[in-house]
Design a protein around this motif. Structure first.
Motif, short mmCIF file in Angstrom:
data_model
loop_
_atom_site.label_atom_id
_atom_site.label_comp_id
_atom_site.label_asym_id
_atom_site.label_seq_id
_atom_site.Cartn_x
_atom_site.Cartn_y
_atom_site.Cartn_z
N GLY A 48 36.86 55.85 37.71
CA GLY A 48 35.67 54.80 37.53
C GLY A 48 35.87 54.13 36.03
O GLY A 48 35.79 52.89 35.77
N GLN A 52 36.85 50.15 35.05
CA GLN A 52 36.12 49.54 34.20
C GLN A 52 36.53 49.05 32.87
O GLN A 52 36.38 47.88 32.51
CB GLN A 52 34.74 50.38 34.08
CG GLN A 52 33.43 49.52 33.25
CD GLN A 52 32.25 50.24 33.04
OE1 GLN A 52 32.22 51.32 32.99
NE2 GLN A 52 31.23 49.68 33.15
N GLU A 134 37.11 40.49 38.46
CA GLU A 134 36.38 40.76 39.34
C GLU A 134 37.17 41.70 40.39
O GLU A 134 36.17 42.71 40.99
CB GLU A 134 35.80 39.35 40.04
CG GLU A 134 35.01 38.51 39.34
CD GLU A 134 33.77 39.22 38.80
OE1 GLU A 134 33.18 40.06 39.63
OE2 GLU A 134 33.46 39.13 37.82
N MET A 137 36.96 45.12 39.36
CA MET A 137 35.78 45.81 39.26
C MET A 137 35.06 46.12 40.66
O MET A 137 34.51 47.05 40.87
CB MET A 137 34.53 44.93 38.71
CG MET A 137 34.53 44.91 37.15
SD MET A 137 34.24 46.60 36.47
CE MET A 137 32.51 46.62 36.94
N HIS A 138 35.76 45.74 41.91
CA HIS A 138 35.27 46.05 43.08
C HIS A 138 35.47 47.45 43.51
O HIS A 138 34.29 47.84 43.91
CB HIS A 138 36.05 45.31 44.25
CG HIS A 138 35.47 45.35 45.46
ND1 HIS A 138 34.43 44.87 45.77
CD2 HIS A 138 36.18 45.92 46.53
CE1 HIS A 138 34.00 45.14 47.32
NE2 HIS A 138 35.18 45.84 47.55
N HIS A 140 35.29 49.70 41.42
CA HIS A 140 34.45 50.89 40.56
C HIS A 140 33.06 50.92 40.90
O HIS A 140 32.62 52.22 40.92
CB HIS A 140 34.29 49.82 39.10
CG HIS A 140 33.38 50.27 38.28
ND1 HIS A 140 33.57 51.58 37.49
CD2 HIS A 140 32.14 50.23 37.84
CE1 HIS A 140 32.67 51.83 36.96
NE2 HIS A 140 31.67 51.11 37.01
N HIS A 141 32.35 49.85 41.90
CA HIS A 141 31.15 50.11 42.52
C HIS A 141 31.25 51.36 43.39
O HIS A 141 30.52 52.10 43.49
CB HIS A 141 30.71 48.97 43.19
CG HIS A 141 30.52 47.71 41.93
ND1 HIS A 141 29.76 47.78 41.00
CD2 HIS A 141 31.14 46.60 42.02
CE1 HIS A 141 29.62 46.63 40.59
NE2 HIS A 141 30.72 46.01 40.93
N ARG A 142 32.47 51.34 44.26
CA ARG A 142 32.65 52.42 45.15
C ARG A 142 32.84 53.88 44.67
O ARG A 142 32.24 54.86 44.97
CB ARG A 142 33.81 52.32 46.16
CG ARG A 142 33.62 51.24 47.12
CD ARG A 142 34.37 51.21 48.27
NE ARG A 142 33.91 50.17 49.11
CZ ARG A 142 34.93 49.22 49.70
NH1 ARG A 142 36.44 49.33 49.53
NH2 ARG A 142 34.47 48.66 50.69
N ALA A 144 31.49 54.75 41.54
CA ALA A 144 30.27 54.82 41.13
C ALA A 144 29.42 55.43 42.13
O ALA A 144 28.62 56.40 41.86
CB ALA A 144 29.49 53.77 40.37
N GLN A 145 29.54 55.04 43.45
CA GLN A 145 28.51 55.51 44.41
C GLN A 145 28.96 56.93 45.01
O GLN A 145 28.28 57.60 45.10
CB GLN A 145 28.63 54.69 45.62
CG GLN A 145 28.08 53.17 45.45
CD GLN A 145 28.21 52.26 46.37
OE1 GLN A 145 29.35 52.35 47.19
NE2 GLN A 145 27.54 50.97 46.59
N ALA A 186 37.66 53.61 47.62
CA ALA A 186 37.88 53.00 46.46
C ALA A 186 39.46 53.08 46.20
O ALA A 186 39.84 52.04 45.67
CB ALA A 186 37.05 53.63 45.44
#
Length: 189
Positions: A48, A52, A134, A137-138, A140-142, A144-145, A186
């Motif tokens: 992650g 980032q 962008e 980063m997609h 990255h959100h997964r 983090a979850q 991810a």
């Protein structure tokens, strides 16, 4: 050991015998579970952070290219202003000097064409770097979850040891499974 008919077990021997007959206890299972999840969580956290950082590098590149394009557009405007001044000078100059000003007007028009091409190319590079940021980063959100679910799972497993409630351990396993699924999503996105 004592002689005759009695055999006395120490606490350690009793525990070893218990584990041999009944397998590892809940505490040992939870400890192994949390150790594995902590390792996976460290990997997910690293990935992650890496995504980032990479996205930030592309975003910085986009900002840099946008600033360079802005500089080119300012240069373009400067050449345009000079061209307008030469047009004014040509209108006011005597007939024998007008050819000189016309050459300068043509020079500024040619300069503007080159500057415009550079500015547009820099804007395109900025847009491309922004899109890449962008895109990176997609996942990255997964990630983090996934890390959040892994942390929840570790917390639930810890509470399991304190309360001895096996249903909490099952809930921890479900949360961990969700985290692993998100991590996989991810990685393969």
């Amino acid at each position: 050991m004592s002689g005759g008919e009695f055999h006395v077990h120490g606490a350690h021997e009793h525990e070893v015998e218990h584990h041999a007959q009944h397998g590892p206890g809940l505490g040992q299972s939870v400890a192994i579970f949390t150790a594995i999840l902590s390792t996976v969580g460290a990997i997910v956290s690293y990935q992650g952070g890496a995504t980032q950082n990479e996205a930030m590098l592309f975003k910085n590149e986009a900002v840099l290219k946008k600033a360079q394009a802005s500089d080119q557009w300012n240069f373009y405007q400067s050449k345009s202003n000079k061209g307008h001044l030469m047009e004014l000078a040509a209108d006011m100059a005597p007939a024998d000097k007008q050819a000189h000003y016309q050459k300068l007007i043509e020079k500024y028009e040619n300069d503007k064409k080159e500057i415009k091409l550079k500015a547009e190319a820099l804007e395109a590079e900025s847009a491309k770097a922004n899109e890449e940021s962008e895109h990176i980063m997609h996942p990255h959100h997964r990630l983090a979850q996934a890390m959040t679910l892994i942390q929840i799972s570790i917390a639930l497993a810890s509470i399991t040891v304190l309360t001895r409630k096996k249903w909490l351990f099952a809930l921890a396993a479900i949360a961990a499974s969700g985290g692993l699924v998100l991590w996989g999503a991810a990685l393969f996105a």
